[in-house]
Design an enzyme around this catalytic site. Structure first.
Site, PDB file in Angstrom:
ATOM      1  N   SER A  49      33.323  37.262  27.705  1.00 57.33           N
ATOM      2  CA  SER A  49      31.868  36.718  28.180  1.00 57.33           C
ATOM      3  C   SER A  49      31.749  35.990  28.990  1.00 57.33           C
ATOM      4  CB  SER A  49      32.310  35.163  26.724  1.00 57.33           C
ATOM      5  OG  SER A  49      31.180  34.234  26.605  1.00 57.33           O
ATOM      6  N   LYS A  88      47.524  42.507  54.775  1.00 55.12           N
ATOM      7  CA  LYS A  88      48.495  41.127  54.656  1.00 55.12           C
ATOM      8  C   LYS A  88      49.568  40.807  54.963  1.00 55.12           C
ATOM      9  CE  LYS A  88      50.127  37.084  51.577  1.00 55.12           C
ATOM     10  NZ  LYS A  88      49.393  35.911  50.258  1.00 55.12           N
ATOM     11  N   PRO A 106      57.725  36.290  56.696  1.00 50.05           N
ATOM     12  CA  PRO A 106      56.577  37.669  56.376  1.00 50.05           C
ATOM     13  C   PRO A 106      57.232  38.514  55.491  1.00 50.05           C
ATOM     14  CG  PRO A 106      58.754  37.220  57.920  1.00 50.05           C
ATOM     15  CD  PRO A 106      58.272  35.979  57.167  1.00 50.05           C
ATOM     16  N   VAL A 194      30.655  35.646  22.508  1.00 50.92           N
ATOM     17  CA  VAL A 194      31.911  35.045  22.866  1.00 50.92           C
ATOM     18  C   VAL A 194      33.111  34.913  21.537  1.00 50.92           C
ATOM     19  CG1 VAL A 194      31.637  32.167  22.563  1.00 50.92           C
ATOM     20  CG2 VAL A 194      30.544  33.223  23.438  1.00 50.92           C
ATOM     21  N   THR A 355      51.170  33.406  43.788  1.00 51.52           N
ATOM     22  CA  THR A 355      52.265  34.118  43.523  1.00 51.52           C
ATOM     23  C   THR A 355      51.477  35.000  41.458  1.00 51.52           C
ATOM     24  OG1 THR A 355      52.768  31.724  42.674  1.00 51.52           O
ATOM     25  CG2 THR A 355      54.053  33.569  43.905  1.00 51.52           C
ATOM     26  N   ILE A 357      48.878  36.593  40.711  1.00 51.39           N
ATOM     27  CA  ILE A 357      49.196  38.074  40.075  1.00 51.39           C
ATOM     28  C   ILE A 357      49.662  38.366  40.090  1.00 51.39           C
ATOM     29  CG2 ILE A 357      47.648  39.650  40.896  1.00 51.39           C
ATOM     30  CD1 ILE A 357      45.270  37.603  42.297  1.00 51.39           C
TER      31      ILE A 357
HETATM   32  P1  FAD Z   1      40.109  33.332  34.237  1.00 58.20           P
HETATM   33  O1  FAD Z   1      39.922  34.089  35.755  1.00 58.20           O
HETATM   34  O2  FAD Z   1      39.428  31.888  33.545  1.00 58.20           O
HETATM   35  O3  FAD Z   1      39.342  34.436  33.147  1.00 58.20           O
HETATM   36  C1  FAD Z   1      39.239  33.716  31.220  1.00 58.20           C
HETATM   37  C2  FAD Z   1      38.982  35.491  30.488  1.00 58.20           C
HETATM   38  O4  FAD Z   1      38.482  34.249  29.681  1.00 58.20           O
HETATM   39  C3  FAD Z   1      37.168  34.498  31.415  1.00 58.20           C
HETATM   40  O5  FAD Z   1      37.046  36.343  30.786  1.00 58.20           O
HETATM   41  C4  FAD Z   1      36.434  34.249  30.239  1.00 58.20           C
HETATM   42  O6  FAD Z   1      35.403  34.746  29.960  1.00 58.20           O
HETATM   43  C5  FAD Z   1      37.180  34.742  28.966  1.00 58.20           C
HETATM   44  N1  FAD Z   1      37.192  33.883  28.221  1.00 58.20           N
HETATM   45  C6  FAD Z   1      37.133  32.536  27.570  1.00 58.20           C
HETATM   46  N2  FAD Z   1      37.433  31.953  26.645  1.00 58.20           N
HETATM   47  C7  FAD Z   1      36.679  32.911  25.602  1.00 58.20           C
HETATM   48  C8  FAD Z   1      35.925  33.235  24.656  1.00 58.20           C
HETATM   49  N3  FAD Z   1      36.075  31.999  23.721  1.00 58.20           N
HETATM   50  N4  FAD Z   1      35.299  33.898  24.383  1.00 58.20           N
HETATM   51  C9  FAD Z   1      35.355  34.765  25.239  1.00 58.20           C
HETATM   52  N5  FAD Z   1      36.007  35.125  26.138  1.00 58.20           N
HETATM   53  C10 FAD Z   1      36.565  34.196  26.231  1.00 58.20           C
HETATM   54  N6  FAD Z   1      46.093  33.811  41.908  1.00 58.20           N
HETATM   55  C11 FAD Z   1      47.009  34.839  43.706  1.00 58.20           C
HETATM   56  O7  FAD Z   1      47.854  35.334  42.894  1.00 58.20           O
HETATM   57  N7  FAD Z   1      46.633  34.657  44.209  1.00 58.20           N
HETATM   58  C12 FAD Z   1      46.184  33.640  45.308  1.00 58.20           C
HETATM   59  O8  FAD Z   1      45.637  33.534  46.527  1.00 58.20           O
HETATM   60  C13 FAD Z   1      45.546  32.749  43.963  1.00 58.20           C
HETATM   61  N8  FAD Z   1      44.216  31.279  44.388  1.00 58.20           N
HETATM   62  C14 FAD Z   1      44.434  30.929  43.303  1.00 58.20           C
HETATM   63  C15 FAD Z   1      43.225  29.792  44.020  1.00 58.20           C
HETATM   64  C16 FAD Z   1      43.362  28.849  42.905  1.00 58.20           C
HETATM   65  C17 FAD Z   1      42.944  27.525  43.124  1.00 58.20           C
HETATM   66  C18 FAD Z   1      43.443  28.716  41.280  1.00 58.20           C
HETATM   67  C19 FAD Z   1      43.051  27.875  40.169  1.00 58.20           C
HETATM   68  C20 FAD Z   1      43.998  29.846  40.791  1.00 58.20           C
HETATM   69  C21 FAD Z   1      44.771  31.436  41.845  1.00 58.20           C
HETATM   70  N9  FAD Z   1      45.112  31.982  41.706  1.00 58.20           N
HETATM   71  C22 FAD Z   1      45.448  32.767  42.811  1.00 58.20           C
HETATM   72  C23 FAD Z   1      45.158  31.999  40.041  1.00 58.20           C
HETATM   73  C24 FAD Z   1      44.228  33.463  39.529  1.00 58.20           C
HETATM   74  O9  FAD Z   1      43.409  32.849  39.828  1.00 58.20           O
HETATM   75  C25 FAD Z   1      44.976  33.774  38.289  1.00 58.20           C
HETATM   76  O10 FAD Z   1      45.858  34.177  37.755  1.00 58.20           O
HETATM   77  C26 FAD Z   1      43.866  35.088  37.994  1.00 58.20           C
HETATM   78  O11 FAD Z   1      42.571  34.837  39.032  1.00 58.20           O
HETATM   79  C27 FAD Z   1      43.637  35.450  36.368  1.00 58.20           C
HETATM   80  O12 FAD Z   1      43.067  34.322  35.745  1.00 58.20           O
HETATM   81  P2  FAD Z   1      42.645  34.743  34.289  1.00 58.20           P
HETATM   82  O13 FAD Z   1      42.639  35.670  34.079  1.00 58.20           O
HETATM   83  O14 FAD Z   1      44.470  34.401  33.554  1.00 58.20           O
HETATM   84  O15 FAD Z   1      41.856  33.924  34.035  1.00 58.20           O
END
Ligand code: FAD
Length: 520
Positions: A49, A88, A106, A194, A355, A357
């Site tokens: 969404s 990196k 490293p 959604v 870690t 990703i």
């Molecule tokens: P999100 O990006 O939150 O995606 C969730 C998805 O679900 C979205 O598309 C949303 O639209 C959808 N969704 C939710 N509810 C609904 C609903 N009701 N209906 C339809 N769709 C819905 N990882 C690394 O490997 N390296 C890094 O350097 C790193 N830095 C980070 C720094 C911070 C501060 C944080 C918090 C995280 C970091 N991460 C890092 C982790 C990384 O950001 C996540 O692992 C990665 O972005 C995956 O997120 P996600 O797809 O699980 O969740």
């Protein structure tokens, strides 16, 4: 390869996979499954969404990500170009061992073993004789990072000592967009709506469909929950509870703020700088620098954290501070019934070693390895959950070591972390290291010996003794051998070019001419 003949599939075979969520996790899941099951007659639907959006951070990776690129048919250069990415070589830790200190973790090896004895035992033998040098002198990766230089492993002169790997930094939103485009070209059906309700079967408890605000009912055999921290399916509906680790890793917030990439790309690595109540990341991209302060809210206010970050930006701020709340931990079951949580829906460990990703990637690899039929035999889920729990625990312990070993005295968070009790396996590892420089490796480690070594050495945790097998050689012989290694590393590093020159190779023509990339 000819298309898979549906007749070959068993009657109970999975025919449709639904991915809920379109962040990094959702699109990695959809593209990976589309690639692995190409021609197998499995339909993949992704529901995201735009109203809810993604977390939008997550820009530093570990080298395994490049295997993921290859698996879904992308060249490293394609990704770097499309995402404004950069190479990196590891992570520079500044201030962790006390103000003014720094050491490098490293993506590569240190020195060479001899007579079956690991290199670091000879290094320890010399250190104990008062003849030691910086461990980084024996790492090509570290030497290149010191010089602000980079080369691909394939451009490296052939040299046993010159084994290294590299990862990427990328713009998270551009990466998700790239995967979205690729996924749709590979046949992933995208629904932007959604999710309002998850329907389950009263008998099996399995999810049967997702209902959306737009009135759709999306049926499937297998559901991948990638809905981020809210874990809409695995947590809310399937009831997998949360295992909380905030007592072990108390940082629970981050403030992120990109800045202009002034001065060009001269640091091919992530920087992690210890601050009063946590640490600050610096992730260089081509078009901007990603910055964030990860902190424990018990020790600093949000305003002070944002002000600290702003004060340490190296270029003009490009956005207002973005505050993100989180907690360390994971779902007790990552896979329950026919629902598997991937990404933030599965768990979270602060980004100190980039870690999250890689945990997405290994979850997908395990899922394909244990791929079920529609009955979803619980034995498969049990193995997935066992392995993933171990993987989380091993990474958690590696992160805790960073805090436990800190030398920042007089700051409450850091004093507290030095004194905090350690998980049993980490305490065991530390005691064996301290006794005789013994490195212990458990099942499902994400970080191997060189990574642990970089931490022990970086924090100055030196063992009481070294392996007596290293005494086969005299000190003078070891000095000579290690000097040779150092010279060989320097000679290899001299082939690397300034990091910014590497970005010029990302031009489309250069990409086409480039050889397949890298060591695995
Ligand atoms: P999100 O990006 O939150 O995606 C969730 C998805 O679900 C979205 O598309 C949303 O639209 C959808 N969704 C939710 N509810 C609904 C609903 N009701 N209906 C339809 N769709 C819905 N990882 C690394 O490997 N390296 C890094 O350097 C790193 N830095 C980070 C720094 C911070 C501060 C944080 C918090 C995280 C970091 N991460 C890092 C982790 C990384 O950001 C996540 O692992 C990665 O972005 C995956 O997120 P996600 O797809 O699980 O969740």
């Amino acid at each position: 390869m000819p298309d898979f003949d549906q007749q070959n599939a068993s009657p109970g075979a999975i025919r449709s996979v639904v991915v809920a969520g379109g962040g990094t996790a959702g699109w990695m899941a959809a593209t990976y499954l589309a690639a692995r099951f190409e021609g197998r007659g499995i339909g993949i639907t992704l529901v995201e969404s735009h109203e809810i959006g993604t977390i939008g951070v997550g820009e530093a990776t570990v080298p395994a990500i490049r295997d993921f690129f290859r698996m879904i048919g992308l060249h490293d250069f394609d990704v770097l170009r499309a995402t404004g990415g950069t190479p990196k070589l590891g992570i520079d830790f500044a201030g962790w061992a006390g103000e003014g200190t720094r050491f490098f973790h490293p993506f590569g090896l240190y020195g060479l073993s001899s007579r079956g004895v690991p290199f670091h035992q000879y290094w320890l033998k010399l250190a104990q004789a008062g003849l030691g040098r910086d461990l980084g002198d024996y790492s090509l990766c570290t030497e290149m990072a010191r010089n602000g230089a980079f080369m691909l492993p394939v451009d490296n002169p052939v040299n046993d000592l010159a084994v290294f790997d590299w990862a990427v930094h990328f713009d998270a939103s551009r990466f998700a967009a790239m995967l979205r485009d690729l996924g749709q070209r590979r046949g992933v059906r995208l629904i932007d709506d959604v999710i309002t309700r998850t329907v389950t079967d009263g008998e099996t408890g399995h999810i049967t469909s997702l209902e959306t605000r737009g009135g759709l009912s999306i049926a499937g055999d297998l559901f991948i929950d990638c809905t981020g921290f809210r874990a809409l399916l695995l947590g809310e509906v399937m009831g997998s509870s949360w295992v909380d680790w905030t007592d072990l890793l108390p940082c629970d917030r981050a403030v992120a703020m990109p800045c202009a990439a002034s001065g060009g790309f001269d640091r091919p690595y992530t920087t992690s700088t210890a601050r009063k109540a946590g640490w600050q990341w610096r992730i260089p991209l081509q078009h901007r620098v990603g910055n964030g302060y990860v902190y424990a809210s018990a020790h600093i206010s949000d305003d002070e954290a944002a002000a600290t970050l702003r004060a340490h930006l190296e270029g003009e701020a490009l956005a207002e501070p973005n505050l993100i709340r989180f907690g360390a931990g994971h779902r007790r079951e990552f896979w329950r019934g026919n629902c598997i949580g991937v990404g933030l829906a599965a768990g979270f460990l602060e980004p100190l070693e980039s870690t999250s990703i890689t945990l997405i990637q290994t979850a997908l690899e395990k899922l394909v390895d244990l791929f079920p039929d529609r009955a979803c035999d619980p034995a498969l889920a049990d193995e997935f959950n066992r392995a993933t729990t171990l993987e989380y625990e091993r990474i958690r312990d590696f992160l805790i070591l960073h805090y436990h070993a800190n030398r920042r005295h007089g700051e409450p968070l850091w004093d507290q972390m030095r004194a905090a009790p350690l998980p049993e396996k980490l305490a065991h590892k530390l005691s064996l290291w301290r006794a005789r420089g013994k490195l212990v490796r458990y099942e499902w480690e994400a970080f191997f010996d060189p990574s642990w070594l970089s931490m022990y050495a970086g924090f100055g945790i030196m063992p009481a003794a070294h392996d007596p097998m290293a005494d086969y050689f005299t000190d003078a012989q070891v000095v000579e051998a290690l000097d040779h290694m150092r010279e060989a590393i320097r000679a290899a590093a001299a082939h690397a070019r300034p990091a910014r020159d590497f970005l010029a190779r990302l031009a489309p023509e250069a990409s086409r001419a480039a050889a397949p990339v890298g060591v695995g």
